[in-house]
Write an enzyme that holds these catalytic residues in place. Structure first.
Site, mmCIF file in Angstrom:
data_model
loop_
_atom_site.group_PDB
_atom_site.id
_atom_site.type_symbol
_atom_site.label_atom_id
_atom_site.label_comp_id
_atom_site.label_asym_id
_atom_site.label_seq_id
_atom_site.Cartn_x
_atom_site.Cartn_y
_atom_site.Cartn_z
ATOM 1 N N MET A 149 -125.946 -13.856 55.548
ATOM 2 C CA MET A 149 -125.084 -12.939 55.625
ATOM 3 C C MET A 149 -124.024 -14.001 56.121
ATOM 4 S SD MET A 149 -125.049 -14.044 59.955
ATOM 5 C CE MET A 149 -124.193 -12.340 60.272
ATOM 6 N N TYR A 150 -124.220 -15.337 55.723
ATOM 7 C CA TYR A 150 -122.556 -16.262 56.586
ATOM 8 C C TYR A 150 -121.811 -15.125 55.740
ATOM 9 C CZ TYR A 150 -126.075 -19.064 59.900
ATOM 10 O OH TYR A 150 -125.780 -19.140 60.840
ATOM 11 N N SER A 151 -120.872 -15.316 55.640
ATOM 12 C CA SER A 151 -119.464 -14.368 55.141
ATOM 13 C C SER A 151 -120.023 -13.747 53.929
ATOM 14 C CB SER A 151 -118.926 -16.128 54.084
ATOM 15 O OG SER A 151 -117.902 -16.270 54.957
#
Length: 330
Positions: A61-63
């Site tokens: 889910m990071y960026s």
């Protein structure tokens, strides 16, 4: 760089893990003040590798997946043999608007691991972690799916992140009862300002041989000593970081930073490596996860494993702490 085994495994990791949460697509600021694009990300990864860091942590889910893509590309560009690096990623948070694109159901896990591998550009990850606990999915379903991911050769080990200790104990016991892969690591919220994990989670991890790899070991930069009560602080991130306001900024938190600054000043070093060194002295802590947006910040943090603290210094750093509400499970 120093190295240690990841809990009760034979996997050797650097005592600092490089966190890629700041990595995003492009080569310039895309609206998030503390994000870095491909060029700088590559420079940071290159310096980390040069310094002996072999442990890299990210999440799907990071960026919105860009962190995995950028990290994988950077590792390949430096020609690092796959067997010389340890790559960790996570699953749980929404990766789309569909209700099956989130959580820890078998369906989501099976899709998510394939998507992560594609973005990272690798056939397997070394450590596949559940990013949070999913109260809507039976733990047996989650654990069996993770076991199948390992059996398929898509991950070598499985780990977990912030949750109540009783839930983690239940998941460990359930996996053992069924003969499924047990979690080998716990990525939890732990630093000089937030130490509630010492009550139950850390003793549990030590008893079960689970490696502790804390997130936010510098309290989102608060322990650097540049935050202020009246206006948050002098940096752009300090002024814009609303999440940090929810976690820290109590008077007792500033008291901890004041003590840290006092001891760092006597030693002639910066606050950040000293705060990391304190963590590395705590039983069970294997590798705090550090994220940086500047090469000079990384250089400073690399000092931490070599810092040896006296018993009196450890006691002085711990003394100002006061209990906090539980933070970081959601």
């Amino acid at each position: 760089m120093q190295y240690a085994l990841l809990g009760n495994t034979g996997l050797t990791v650097s005592r600092l893990a490089f966190g890629a949460m700041t990595f995003t697509a492009g080569n310039k600021d895309l609206g998030a003040i503390y994000k870095v694009g491909g060029n700088l990300a590559g420079e940071l990864v290159g310096r980390a590798l040069e310094a002996g860091i072999n442990f890299f942590d990210t999440a799907d889910m990071y960026s919105e997946g860009a962190s995995e893509t950028v990290l994988g590309r950077a590792l390949r560009e430096f020609g690092m043999d796959r067997d010389r690096v340890v790559i960790a990623t996570k699953v749980f948070n929404p990766m789309g608007s569909d209700p099956n694109q989130r959580g820890l159901s078998r369906k989501h896990i099976m899709h998510a691991i394939d998507d992560s591998l594609q973005r990272l550009g690798t056939d397997y990850v070394d450590l596949y972690q559940i990013h949070r606990f999913d109260p809507e999915t039976p733990i047996e379903e989650t654990l069996e799916a993770l076991d199948d991911v390992v059996r398929a050769g898509k991950a070598l080990y499985v780990g977990a992140s912030s949750m109540p200790a009783w839930r983690f104990a239940k998941m460990l016991a359930t996996a053992e009862r069924h003969g499924w892969r047990r979690f080998v690591s716990m990525q939890n919220h732990y630093n000089l300002i937030y130490r509630e994990e010492e009550r139950e989670m850390l003793p549990l991890c030590r008893e079960e041989g689970v490696a502790v790899i804390p997130w936010s070991p510098l309290a989102r930069g608060f322990l650097a000593g540049n935050r202020r009560r009246q206006d948050r602080g002098s940096t752009r991130r300090a002024r814009a970081d609303d999440f940090a306001q929810k976690l820290y900024f109590q008077d007792m938190d500033f008291a901890v930073v004041d003590r840290l600054s006092e001891i760092a000043g006597r030693r002639g070093i910066a606050n950040a490596p000293l705060a990391l060194a304190w963590l590395l002295h705590q039983p069970g802590v294997v590798a705090p996860i550090v994220g940086t947006t500047k090469v000079e910040q990384l250089e400073e943090l690399l000092e931490a494993p070599g810092i040896r603290l006296e018993a009196a210094e450890l006691a002085a750093l711990a003394e100002p702490y006061r209990p906090h509400p539980v933070l970081g499970f959601s």
